[in-house]
Design a protein around this motif. Sequence first.
Motif, PDB file in Angstrom:
ATOM      1  N   UNK A  70     -22.870 -20.276 -40.635  1.00 11.67           N
ATOM      2  CA  UNK A  70     -22.864 -19.727 -41.861  1.00 11.67           C
ATOM      3  C   UNK A  70     -23.467 -18.247 -41.554  1.00 11.67           C
ATOM      4  N   UNK A  71     -23.337 -17.352 -42.694  1.00 13.02           N
ATOM      5  CA  UNK A  71     -24.066 -15.992 -42.545  1.00 13.02           C
ATOM      6  C   UNK A  71     -25.383 -15.940 -43.250  1.00 13.02           C
ATOM      7  N   UNK A  72     -25.726 -17.173 -43.590  1.00 13.51           N
ATOM      8  CA  UNK A  72     -26.998 -17.150 -44.324  1.00 13.51           C
ATOM      9  C   UNK A  72     -28.136 -18.106 -43.882  1.00 13.51           C
ATOM     10  N   UNK A  73     -28.126 -18.600 -43.034  1.00 13.20           N
ATOM     11  CA  UNK A  73     -28.969 -19.757 -42.497  1.00 13.20           C
ATOM     12  C   UNK A  73     -30.063 -19.290 -41.552  1.00 13.20           C
ATOM     13  N   UNK A 128     -21.274  -6.247 -37.806  1.00 16.01           N
ATOM     14  CA  UNK A 128     -21.604  -5.384 -38.654  1.00 16.01           C
ATOM     15  C   UNK A 128     -21.101  -4.293 -38.302  1.00 16.01           C
ATOM     16  N   UNK A 129     -21.194  -2.877 -39.623  1.00 18.39           N
ATOM     17  CA  UNK A 129     -20.819  -1.927 -39.271  1.00 18.39           C
ATOM     18  C   UNK A 129     -21.424  -0.881 -38.455  1.00 18.39           C
ATOM     19  N   UNK A 130     -20.419  -0.016 -37.798  1.00 24.13           N
ATOM     20  CA  UNK A 130     -21.166   0.911 -36.649  1.00 24.13           C
ATOM     21  C   UNK A 130     -22.054   1.756 -37.268  1.00 24.13           C
ATOM     22  N   UNK A 131     -21.836   2.446 -38.578  1.00 29.05           N
ATOM     23  CA  UNK A 131     -22.849   3.439 -38.761  1.00 29.05           C
ATOM     24  C   UNK A 131     -24.146   2.854 -39.216  1.00 29.05           C
ATOM     25  N   UNK A 145     -21.571  -7.846 -47.853  1.00 30.06           N
ATOM     26  CA  UNK A 145     -22.882  -8.901 -48.319  1.00 30.06           C
ATOM     27  C   UNK A 145     -24.056  -8.266 -47.382  1.00 30.06           C
ATOM     28  N   UNK A 146     -24.691  -7.537 -48.153  1.00 31.08           N
ATOM     29  CA  UNK A 146     -26.107  -7.248 -47.335  1.00 31.08           C
ATOM     30  C   UNK A 146     -27.053  -8.213 -46.663  1.00 31.08           C
ATOM     31  N   UNK A 147     -27.152  -9.311 -47.126  1.00 32.53           N
ATOM     32  CA  UNK A 147     -28.045 -10.270 -46.659  1.00 32.53           C
ATOM     33  C   UNK A 147     -27.601 -10.526 -45.093  1.00 32.53           C
ATOM     34  N   UNK A 148     -26.435 -10.212 -44.634  1.00 37.24           N
ATOM     35  CA  UNK A 148     -26.016 -10.708 -43.382  1.00 37.24           C
ATOM     36  C   UNK A 148     -26.909 -10.159 -42.284  1.00 37.24           C
ATOM     37  N   UNK A 161     -35.555 -12.078 -40.874  1.00 39.38           N
ATOM     38  CA  UNK A 161     -35.235 -12.700 -39.745  1.00 39.38           C
ATOM     39  C   UNK A 161     -34.669 -11.695 -38.728  1.00 39.38           C
ATOM     40  N   UNK A 162     -33.660 -10.768 -39.121  1.00 40.38           N
ATOM     41  CA  UNK A 162     -33.010  -9.761 -38.288  1.00 40.38           C
ATOM     42  C   UNK A 162     -34.115  -8.822 -38.294  1.00 40.38           C
ATOM     43  N   UNK A 163     -35.047  -8.286 -39.156  1.00 44.18           N
ATOM     44  CA  UNK A 163     -36.160  -7.445 -39.047  1.00 44.18           C
ATOM     45  C   UNK A 163     -37.176  -7.807 -37.866  1.00 44.18           C
ATOM     46  N   UNK A 164     -37.430  -9.049 -37.960  1.00 41.34           N
ATOM     47  CA  UNK A 164     -38.369  -9.692 -37.123  1.00 41.34           C
ATOM     48  C   UNK A 164     -38.003  -9.424 -35.512  1.00 41.34           C
ATOM     49  N   UNK A 165     -36.838  -9.534 -35.302  1.00 43.90           N
ATOM     50  CA  UNK A 165     -35.984  -9.332 -33.921  1.00 43.90           C
ATOM     51  C   UNK A 165     -35.956  -7.995 -33.421  1.00 43.90           C
ATOM     52  N   UNK A 166     -35.785  -7.162 -34.610  1.00 49.77           N
ATOM     53  CA  UNK A 166     -35.590  -5.703 -34.303  1.00 49.77           C
ATOM     54  C   UNK A 166     -37.074  -5.106 -34.344  1.00 49.77           C
ATOM     55  N   UNK A 167     -38.049  -5.452 -34.559  1.00 51.71           N
ATOM     56  CA  UNK A 167     -39.328  -4.911 -34.622  1.00 51.71           C
ATOM     57  C   UNK A 167     -39.794  -5.354 -33.114  1.00 51.71           C
ATOM     58  N   UNK A 168     -39.526  -6.685 -32.784  1.00 51.47           N
ATOM     59  CA  UNK A 168     -39.789  -7.046 -31.214  1.00 51.47           C
ATOM     60  C   UNK A 168     -38.913  -6.484 -30.243  1.00 51.47           C
ATOM     61  N   UNK A 169     -37.671  -5.786 -30.575  1.00 52.60           N
ATOM     62  CA  UNK A 169     -37.048  -5.259 -29.716  1.00 52.60           C
ATOM     63  C   UNK A 169     -37.474  -3.525 -29.450  1.00 52.60           C
TER      64      UNK A 169
END
Length: 418
Positions: free
Chosen positions: A31-34, A61-64, A94-97, A102-110
């Motif tokens: 899914x795109x929302x789990x 996701x979109x490049x820009x 759909x913005x929630x993808x 969850x993605x914010x957590x990973x990106x902060x780690x990265x």
Amino acid sequence: MLVQRLGAPSDFDPLLDRIRGARIVMIGEATHGTHDYYRLREQLTRRLIAEQGFRFVAVEGDWPDCERVHRSVTAAPGGLADPQAALERFTRWPTWMWSNAEVARFCRWLRAWNQERPPQQRAGFHGLDVYSLWESMQAIFDYLGEEEPASLEAAQEAYRCFEPYGRRIEEYGAASRFVSARCEEEVVRLLARTREQAAADGPDRFSAWQNAEVVAGAERYYRAMMGGGPHSWNVRDIHMADTLDRLLDFHGPGSRGIVWAHNTHVGDARATDMAADGMVNIGQLARERHGADAVVLVGFGSYRGTVVAAPRWGSPAEEMVVPPARPGSVERRLHELLPERAVLVFGGPDQPGWVTEEHDHRAVGVVYDPTFESWGNYVPTRLGERYDAFVWCDETRGVRPLPALTSFGEMETYPAGV
């Protein structure tokens, strides 16, 4: 076949052993929302970056939009200090993808991981998709206005070709079926100029080139979409596969990349009924282009739970109940056989029949109606051929979307919302 119970990130060891030596790892989602898919995918990705030297994550996701995230996580000049702020600027439905906690957590780690390393060793975050025609056009204008003003004319010609159709670019696709409304020539000229300029090294030049590739891909995609059938799907997945190859070249010889996308893009289409419809996907294309030994495809699935999705295209997201998987499906069999969470690594002579034979395998898009479970939402699949490994979660819950200002995006994708 090897089965390992999942409880901690170290339990991915058997899968990391399988990945060792591969250049591309594609990690899917049913899914795109789990939440559970995103969280486990993050754990695996962290280990691939930190322990095996993978250089980038490329997402559906979109490049820009993803370029803003990339500049943040790599601490590039002008990048936002908090990756979550970049994710909150995703506006295409759909913005929630990708705009989720969850993605914010990973990106902060990265970002934290990258800041301990020199710029040339930092891991990136990129978008693979084809939809952002107007945003990519604006990014090209911004780049050429500062760096190559003499090349601005080709971009302006391409823009003027699309301008009569406004932001509803599908109107261009509809018009192109009946009158000479094809902007292909202007787009080809734009692409040629930006490719020439991108011959010089540099992330800004590469990004301008990729935005031009998006414009070219979007023109083909929207024109194909009006014809119906699987052709527009193939245009989109070939664009994503081509983008992945450009990223591998850009990140340098021997670079290794991770893809985050839906199972329908990641799992080899030849092991599903998609092949009978003439459809390809990025998992299949990567195996064909780079060799099966260089590519590891990881699928995800669950038996029941909740998911964030929308009841109709363009409508607000909501948390929905995912009912127990239907009889005869992969998910029903795994519910009966496995612990609550496990990773399966396929291969060897001892694979059971339910791995090698065709069974229904659930696929939930951004648009979801649980009442369709009796006849829809499933893809006939030979699991052990479609994936190299499979992550199982018996019960799951939805992601946590970030606040976002949503604008209506492209028309509904084929097949629906994946």
